[in-house]
Design an enzyme around this catalytic site. Structure first.
Site, short mmCIF file in Angstrom:
data_model
loop_
_atom_site.label_atom_id
_atom_site.label_comp_id
_atom_site.label_asym_id
_atom_site.label_seq_id
_atom_site.Cartn_x
_atom_site.Cartn_y
_atom_site.Cartn_z
N THR A 112 -4.53 23.60 -3.14
CA THR A 112 -5.41 24.77 -3.14
C THR A 112 -6.74 24.43 -2.47
OG1 THR A 112 -4.39 25.63 -5.16
CG2 THR A 112 -6.57 26.47 -4.59
N ASN A 128 -9.57 21.66 -11.30
CA ASN A 128 -8.59 21.09 -10.37
C ASN A 128 -8.90 21.43 -8.92
OD1 ASN A 128 -7.20 20.02 -12.52
ND2 ASN A 128 -5.73 21.70 -12.66
N LYS A 188 6.86 34.30 -6.87
CA LYS A 188 6.24 32.99 -7.04
C LYS A 188 4.87 33.18 -7.65
CE LYS A 188 6.23 28.54 -6.23
NZ LYS A 188 5.48 28.35 -7.48
N LYS A 201 3.26 36.11 -11.76
CA LYS A 201 2.27 35.33 -12.52
C LYS A 201 2.71 35.29 -13.96
CE LYS A 201 -1.52 33.16 -11.27
NZ LYS A 201 -1.67 32.44 -10.00
N SER A 256 3.51 24.85 -2.70
CA SER A 256 4.58 25.14 -3.66
C SER A 256 5.84 25.57 -2.91
CB SER A 256 4.14 26.25 -4.62
OG SER A 256 3.40 25.73 -5.69
N LYS A 283 -0.90 37.57 -1.15
CA LYS A 283 -1.18 36.21 -0.67
C LYS A 283 0.03 35.63 0.06
CE LYS A 283 -3.37 33.74 -3.59
NZ LYS A 283 -3.67 32.92 -4.79
#
Length: 427
Positions: free
Chosen positions: A188, A219, A68, A104, A356, A92
């Site tokens: 986030t 963001n 992810k 990524k 997510s 993470k």
């Protein structure tokens, strides 16, 4: 590993290994990405010309589940950077006990130079080339720097076209009407806010007595700034890629967000309705913001903002990493010697990947949650893992960063070792 960023990231792993005993097979596996893909994306521009953009996707480790990670559009994107970000995502997800591995992606470009039509062609072209590399049970992209729900929607739609079936779970961070989750756009920042709220009372810090500077008013940065403002913290400085503003008496963050949304610029303003008036403030650079005398510093822009060169000038006693990798390993040592508490990205900004995951779960079961339920689940997970990492830090007398890596490393090692190690094949 010879790549600069990835080598630097790997030093955090080496430090954590001093505090935990795991099998050498697991250590060896975690030193290298599982798979890396580089693609060249041809795009027909609005003026009829053809441009070719470089794109990347890295799956670092999938021992705990499908990988992810976000996709960023930025001029600085390189394979080295994407590999480093995938490394951080691996730890993470493990730190937050999310059943994903780390990945990524990115495309090297300045998205501000492309029209919306060109961005759509680029996004769909990227998926055309990596479609066999991703999937709901393989690797799930998400938004990152300069990507948004619309771009994620294009990517999901293109993947569905290729597979001849609607596949919402292949991408997260989508528009709500395409299977996105409530709370994903602010996740986030919301996760970072829950972490700050969990940790600051441990230092007897009250919001109304705590000053904050936020580098990166995008963001994540703009949302965390407003969340802290509304919780009573005094946000005295914010900045974006063009520079920032500083007012010792505090800024009105909702007004600044309103001004930026309408002008794309940052200015210290107070807005009433649609009328915004300037207030007294100082103009400063991103570098100057980092060195302000504030209680909490929030780097929420890009990686490598605090380095061995400027770490000695950092004055904030608490740093919460909302960006990925904003502090180098060389700077870590200097900050630790100064007694500055750094709360690491693999914990602080994990709210995005957590929601997510929630979105992926909702897509797979076809049942969608309310905003209140999403935020409550996020709060529970962020608070629980923050407390566990805090305990590890004190038990081992190590930094919160090292404690977070120890916490994640134990979970990763368990998954890798479950598949067999040298001890299982030798007598």
């Amino acid at each position: 590993m010879t790549a600069t960023l990835l080598s630097d990231a790997n030093q955090r792993l080496e430090k954590a290994l001093q505090y935990v005993t795991i099998h050498e097979d697991a250590i060896e596996r975690l030193k290298f990405p599982k798979a890396s893909l580089t693609v060249s994306i041809p795009v027909r521009m609005d003026d009829g010309s053809l441009r070719v953009f470089q794109g990347y996707r890295v799956r670092y480790d999938d021992s705990r589940g499908p990988t992810k990670g976000g996709v960023r559009f930025h001029p600085s994107v390189t394979l080295d950077e994407v590999q480093s970000l995938a490394f951080w995502m691996t730890f993470k997800c493990a730190a937050l006990s999310i059943p994903f591995g780390g990945a990524k992606g990115g495309i090297t470009l300045n998205p501000k130079e492309l029209s919306k039509f060109e961005l759509e062609r680029l996004s769909r072209g990227y998926i055309d080339l990596i479609a066999d590399f991703i999937g709901p049970d393989i690797d799930i992209p998400a938004p990152d720097v300069y990507t948004n729900p619309m771009i994620m929607g294009w990517m999901m739609d293109q993947y569905s076209t290729i597979r001849r079936q609607i596949t919402p779970a292949v991408v997260t961070g989508k528009p709500l009407t395409m299977g996105g989750s409530l709370g994903r756009e602010t996740a986030t920042a919301m996760g970072a806010f829950f972490t700050i709220q969990t940790l600051m009372p441990k230092y007897d810090r009250r919001p109304e007595e705590t000053t904050v500077a936020v580098q990166g008013f995008g963001n994540a940065g703009s949302v965390i700034a407003e969340l802290l403002f509304r919780a009573g913290y005094k946000v005295v400085a914010v900045s974006d890629s063009q520079g920032g503003v500083y007012a010792p008496e505090g800024l009105d963050i909702p007004s600044i967000r309103q001004f930026k949304e309408s002008t794309r610029g940052i200015k210290a303003v107070y807005c009433k309705g649609t009328v915004c008036n300037s207030i007294d403030h100082e103009v400063l650079t991103n570098a100057e913001l980092l060195e302000l005398d504030v209680d909490i510093l929030v780097p929420a822009a890009l990686e490598n903002q605090i380095t061995g060169e400027n770490a000695a000038r950092i004055r904030a006693p608490f740093i919460f990493e909302v960006a990925n990798g904003p502090i180098t390993s060389a700077a870590d040592q200097i900050l630790e010697e100064k007694g500055i508490q750094v709360f690491p990205d693999i914990l602080v900004n994990a709210g995005g990947v957590t929601v997510s995951y929630f979105e992926w779960v909702q897509n797979r079961c076809g049942y969608y949650w309310s905003l209140e339920e999403v935020n409550q689940r996020l709060k529970e997970k962020m608070t629980r893992e923050t407390e566990l990492i805090w305990v590890i830090s004190h038990e081992l007398s190590c930094s919160m960063r090292t404690a977070a890596y120890v916490h994640a490393l134990k979970r990763l090692a368990e998954a890798i070792e479950a598949k067999g190690t040298r001890d299982d094949y030798t007598s």
